[in-house]
Scaffold this motif. Structure first.
Motif, short mmCIF file in Angstrom:
data_model
loop_
_atom_site.label_atom_id
_atom_site.label_comp_id
_atom_site.label_asym_id
_atom_site.label_seq_id
_atom_site.Cartn_x
_atom_site.Cartn_y
_atom_site.Cartn_z
N ASN A 157 34.96 -9.86 27.69
CA ASN A 157 35.53 -11.20 27.82
C ASN A 157 34.41 -12.19 27.53
O ASN A 157 33.49 -12.35 28.33
N GLY A 184 43.02 -16.82 34.22
CA GLY A 184 44.12 -15.90 33.93
C GLY A 184 43.70 -14.47 33.64
O GLY A 184 44.56 -13.61 33.46
N TYR A 185 42.39 -14.18 33.59
CA TYR A 185 41.90 -12.84 33.31
C TYR A 185 41.32 -12.22 34.57
O TYR A 185 40.53 -12.85 35.27
N LYS A 186 41.70 -10.97 34.84
CA LYS A 186 41.15 -10.29 36.00
C LYS A 186 39.79 -9.71 35.65
O LYS A 186 39.61 -9.06 34.63
N LYS A 199 34.87 -20.20 42.48
CA LYS A 199 35.74 -19.06 42.20
C LYS A 199 34.94 -17.88 41.67
O LYS A 199 35.30 -16.72 41.84
N THR A 208 40.44 -13.36 39.65
CA THR A 208 41.16 -13.77 38.46
C THR A 208 40.64 -15.13 38.02
O THR A 208 40.69 -16.10 38.77
N GLU A 238 39.61 -24.87 38.14
CA GLU A 238 38.74 -23.86 38.72
C GLU A 238 37.31 -24.38 38.79
O GLU A 238 36.89 -25.22 38.00
N SER A 278 37.39 -7.87 42.99
CA SER A 278 37.86 -8.52 41.77
C SER A 278 38.28 -9.97 42.01
O SER A 278 38.50 -10.40 43.14
#
Length: 365
Positions: free
Chosen positions: A124, A66-68, A305, A63, A283, A61
């Motif tokens: 998402n 701010g969302y995993k 990322k 992030t 990011e 996983s």
């Protein structure tokens, strides 16, 4: 035929898609040098694995904004996906949701913002945007994306004019008559009708795109939305620094699938110096050329990322709609997890820059 890798889905798609659609999806600009580089540059990178590390418990996983997400592998904006499958972007978005990552909807989609939001409410979703000559068109798109629950705006910054793709020119590419650029249907600010949409994509887009676009327009866009802003199409540290200075949330290192300016570097070639220049100020993501889980690992080692894929998702969509996209993403996810294990990494935080080097490191020996 057993479909066990991304290439299997690509081969299938090239055998079944109509030439008009296939050439649109697969082609790059001019000589297509950068299109080849996007793949070849990954092959010139070597992974330096560590061994004898307990990797029995692994976590793929990440992030992002701010969302995993379950895997650092999302789907890039790709136009007109109903040419590949009747459910188009809606099927693609559902598959990405099931995979646990991020789907990016193209402005030039054949399913509207609202249709995708309804079809994939738990995914998402990010919305890819252009700033048009008519700023009211842009403003209206932003408001619709916000209202529909999209989580970020991905502004394409490398398309002030449309790149030349010889295959599309030869084919006189146009959207099939039964399809629409759905985000422009009923748009209050839209002065271009369906007949003009089908007169040829380049002509249509050039009526909308604004060649006077500049950095001041980033400030304007930030003023009209609260959504995080991702700039897609940056290939130099100079531009990356300007973007970070303007306070964007993220940079997507991308050469537009090699469809804009030919002979620019592969995205993975441009990534390291951008990551060094920007550091942790925003990011950094990458798209272009991802075909294997090892490619994902290499991009993360060199400063990204997460990564995004465009064509691989379309090949899966062509094969079997949502199921095909799911299969393609699961292949990449499994390969990435395997790469973590075989390099001695238990999570993405264990991936170090020193674990990926250019092949010339060894050719000197």
């Amino acid at each position: 035929m057993s479909f066990i890798c991304v290439n299997d889905y690509e081969v299938y798609s090239k055998n079944v898609l109509p030439k008009n659609a296939l050439d649109y999806y697969k082609s790059g600009a001019c000589s297509q040098l950068t299109l080849r580089l996007n793949i070849d540059a990954f092959q010139r990178l070597r992974i330096r694995p560590r061994i004898m590390i307990d990797i029995s418990n692994r976590d793929c996983s990440a992030t992002v904004l701010g969302y995993k997400i379950k895997y650092p592998i999302g789907v890039s904006p790709t136009a007109m996906q109903k040419m590949a499958h009747p459910e188009g972007e809606c099927a693609n978005a559902r598959a990405v949701g099931a995979f646990g990552s991020i789907f990016t909807l193209s402005t030039l989609s054949t399913s509207s913002i609202e249709e995708v939001a309804k079809a994939a409410p738990n995914t998402n979703k990010w919305f890819q945007l252009y700033i048009y000559k008519d700023r009211d068109v842009t403003r209206e798109m932003v408001l619709r994306a916000e209202k529909a629950g999209f989580k970020a705006l991905v502004l394409t910054v490398d398309a002030s004019v449309f790149g030349t793709r010889y295959a599309d020119v030869r084919n006189k590419f146009h959207l099939p008559a039964h399809l629409r650029l759905a985000n422009f249907e009923g748009l209050k600010s839209n002065k271009i009708n369906h007949a003009e949409q089908n007169s040829g994509l380049t002509e249509y887009v050039n009526k909308l795109f604004d060649s006077s676009l500049s950095w001041k327009d980033i400030k304007w866009l930030k003023d009209i939305t609260k959504l995080p802003l991702v700039l897609k199409g940056i290939l130099t540290p100079e531009d990356a620094i300007i973007a970070a200075d303007l306070g964007v949330a993220a940079i997507l290192v991308s050469n537009h699938g090699a469809r804009q300016l030919d002979t620019v570097p592969a995205s993975i070639e441009a990534l390291p110096e951008i990551a060094t220049a920007v550091g942790n100020r925003c990011e950094i993501y990458l798209d272009g050329g991802i075909r294997y889980g090892t490619d994902v690992f290499k991009a993360l080692a060199l400063g990204a990322k997460m990564v995004f894929v465009g064509r691989p998702a379309v090949w899966g969509l062509t094969h079997s709609g949502e199921e095909g996209v799911t299969n393609v993403l699961n292949i990449l996810g499994r390969e990435f997890d395997e790469t973590l294990a075989l390099t001695g990494c238990k999570s993405v935080s264990d991936i170090k820059k020193s674990m990926v080097v250019h092949e010339s490191t060894y050719s000197k020996l």
